[in-house]
Design a protein around this motif. Sequence first.
Motif, short mmCIF file in Angstrom:
data_model
loop_
_atom_site.label_atom_id
_atom_site.label_comp_id
_atom_site.label_asym_id
_atom_site.label_seq_id
_atom_site.Cartn_x
_atom_site.Cartn_y
_atom_site.Cartn_z
N THR A 33 6.61 -6.03 36.75
CA THR A 33 7.96 -5.80 37.26
C THR A 33 8.20 -4.32 37.49
OG1 THR A 33 8.58 -7.62 35.83
CG2 THR A 33 10.35 -6.49 36.93
N THR A 34 7.67 -3.47 36.57
CA THR A 34 7.89 -2.03 36.71
C THR A 34 7.31 -1.50 38.02
OG1 THR A 34 7.83 -1.79 34.32
CG2 THR A 34 7.52 0.20 35.59
N ILE A 35 6.12 -2.00 38.38
CA ILE A 35 5.51 -1.55 39.65
C ILE A 35 6.45 -1.84 40.82
CG2 ILE A 35 3.61 -1.90 41.28
CD1 ILE A 35 1.84 -2.64 38.94
N PHE A 36 6.92 -3.11 40.87
CA PHE A 36 7.72 -3.49 42.04
C PHE A 36 9.13 -2.93 41.97
CE2 PHE A 36 4.33 -6.68 42.15
CZ PHE A 36 3.86 -6.40 43.43
N LEU A 37 9.65 -2.80 40.74
CA LEU A 37 10.98 -2.18 40.60
C LEU A 37 10.93 -0.75 41.12
CD1 LEU A 37 13.83 -2.74 39.04
CD2 LEU A 37 12.90 -1.12 37.45
N GLY A 38 9.89 -0.02 40.71
CA GLY A 38 9.74 1.37 41.15
C GLY A 38 9.63 1.45 42.66
N LEU A 39 8.77 0.60 43.23
CA LEU A 39 8.59 0.62 44.69
C LEU A 39 9.91 0.32 45.40
CD1 LEU A 39 5.21 -1.16 45.43
CD2 LEU A 39 5.84 1.19 45.95
N ALA A 40 10.64 -0.69 44.88
CA ALA A 40 11.88 -1.09 45.54
C ALA A 40 12.93 0.01 45.43
CB ALA A 40 12.40 -2.38 44.91
N VAL A 41 12.98 0.68 44.26
CA VAL A 41 13.93 1.79 44.13
C VAL A 41 13.53 2.90 45.09
CG1 VAL A 41 14.71 3.61 42.59
CG2 VAL A 41 14.64 1.28 41.77
N GLY A 42 12.22 3.17 45.16
CA GLY A 42 11.73 4.20 46.07
C GLY A 42 12.10 3.89 47.51
N SER A 43 12.10 2.59 47.85
CA SER A 43 12.42 2.21 49.23
C SER A 43 13.87 2.55 49.56
CB SER A 43 12.18 0.72 49.45
OG SER A 43 13.25 -0.03 48.92
N LYS A 44 14.68 2.78 48.53
CA LYS A 44 16.08 3.15 48.77
C LYS A 44 16.22 4.66 49.00
CE LYS A 44 18.71 -0.29 49.08
NZ LYS A 44 19.49 -0.43 50.30
N LEU A 45 15.11 5.39 48.88
CA LEU A 45 15.18 6.83 49.09
C LEU A 45 14.91 7.15 50.57
CD1 LEU A 45 13.42 8.21 45.90
CD2 LEU A 45 15.83 7.92 46.35
N ALA A 46 15.67 6.49 51.43
CA ALA A 46 15.55 6.79 52.86
C ALA A 46 16.42 8.01 53.16
CB ALA A 46 16.03 5.59 53.68
N ALA A 47 15.98 8.79 54.15
CA ALA A 47 16.63 10.07 54.42
C ALA A 47 18.13 9.94 54.63
CB ALA A 47 15.97 10.72 55.63
N ASP A 48 18.54 8.93 55.43
CA ASP A 48 19.97 8.86 55.77
C ASP A 48 20.84 8.51 54.56
OD1 ASP A 48 18.60 6.45 55.82
OD2 ASP A 48 20.16 5.47 57.01
N LYS A 49 20.23 7.87 53.56
CA LYS A 49 21.01 7.48 52.37
C LYS A 49 20.95 8.56 51.29
CE LYS A 49 22.25 3.36 53.65
NZ LYS A 49 21.22 2.36 53.90
N PHE A 50 19.83 9.28 51.22
CA PHE A 50 19.62 10.18 50.08
C PHE A 50 20.05 11.60 50.37
CE2 PHE A 50 17.17 12.63 46.95
CZ PHE A 50 17.40 11.89 45.80
N LEU A 51 19.81 12.04 51.61
CA LEU A 51 20.13 13.44 51.92
C LEU A 51 21.60 13.58 52.27
CD1 LEU A 51 16.99 14.46 54.00
CD2 LEU A 51 17.51 14.95 51.61
N THR A 52 22.45 13.33 51.29
CA THR A 52 23.88 13.45 51.50
C THR A 52 24.45 14.30 50.37
OG1 THR A 52 24.28 11.49 50.17
CG2 THR A 52 24.09 11.16 52.53
N VAL A 53 25.65 14.77 50.58
CA VAL A 53 26.30 15.59 49.54
C VAL A 53 26.58 14.73 48.31
CG1 VAL A 53 28.60 15.22 50.50
CG2 VAL A 53 28.15 17.24 49.15
#
Lengths: 82, 376
Positions: free
Chosen positions: B262-282
């Motif tokens: 689960t940790t492998i896939f949880l990490g990958l899935a969380v990483g997938s949320k680090l898209a530029a338009d969502k993360f690079l915000t104030v």
Amino acid sequence: MDIGGLLTTAASLMVTGMVGVFVFLTILISAVTLMSKVVGRFDDPATAEPTRTAKIQPQQGVPQAHIAAISAAIAQFRNKQK
Amino acid sequence: MDGVLNLWHATGIANFTFPALIMIAVGCLLLYLAIARNFEPLLLLPIGFGAILTNIPVAGLSEPGGLLYYVYHIGIDSGVFPLLIFMGVGALTDFSALIANPRMLLLGAAAQFGIFATLFGAILLNFIPGFEFSLQDASAIAIIGGADGPTAIFLASKLAPDLLGAIAVAAYSYMALVPIIQPPIMRALTTQEEREIQMPQLRTVSKKEKIVFPLMVLSLTILFLPAATPLVGMFCLGNLMRESGVVDRLSNSAQNEIINITTIFLGLAVGSKLAADKFLTVETIGILVLGALAFAIGTASGVFMAKGLNKISKSPINPLVGAAGVSAVPMAARVVNKVGLESNPHNFLLMHAMGPNVAGVLGSAVAAGILLAIVG
């Protein structure tokens, strides 16, 4: 903007949240204390017995078979020495 | 010639955008922290790699049809992964220190003040232009103060899925930073004499108590806070499997294979949320600041509560153990032990700190339940 409204909601959430956490965990404290007492009452004779038997066992001494084996080995060793 | 041009357009070099490159750099930074600095490597490594994968142009790993898209939807959108992790954490947790000294639950409760104070702080940030946190967003950010990765991911996936990447990264980064964040606060709030206090040895806890405990926690949750039962229920299942002693195979699987997969896939899935338009915000900067604040306030309120308890209690309580009330098991307890040893080389607080430490896990799950019940 209704930041003021949001702030009051957040403040009330802070109070209800902390009260909720404390009340829940306080109930849990009394439940755990009570549980330990109840279980302790049921548990005493059960835990006492095995420890008593465990203490007796070593006092029963070395099994006969072991004594036989050891004395045979000693006899063999002495024979070889001669 | 057309063929060559098409091939060129299919390369990464032709399709890179600047924000995506920055996010790949962020992914590499997380990999560096995990590999070279050993910061929560079990999670930061898959998260960092997920961040790289999701920002690869053309491949579209996080778009419908891509692997990360499905992993996210199956595991995190549904809330399944954090709950499976919670089952494993339950199977890994030994509650005997808490059962022997149940008052430690109060320390676990006090440390949750970090969560609720941060909630208020997140709404306050709305006064600064550029921040627009709703009550849901603020609650999801605040749970970082619970210092419990799975709880933070669970709540964020329910309340503020858009902020999940930043929240998870902040939660795990700060958990790795516990040995750096906590000691100065602990030293500042306690005197030398208080840090030297030795606590009486804990009584031994019977197997029956350990078996009844998870069932009792579950029953109380069912009665008073059903919203927290997904988290608490899975936690108690894991713990009951451990303590009952009749399903060692299942307990071992929950502690090892299931939690690892689960940790492998949880990490990958969380990483997938680090898209530029969502993360690079104030807002991400706000989340990082608020997360650190939440940790600091949680630590401080735990220490204050322990000081108060020490004043009224018959048996002495070292105020340092209050800092372990922010879960982060077992890191926070180890930090308490270390700071205690600095003041008194013969004072081992580890077992005493484990009580508030596991109480913190329960406390943050309860706080998450309360937030879900009121805000969700």
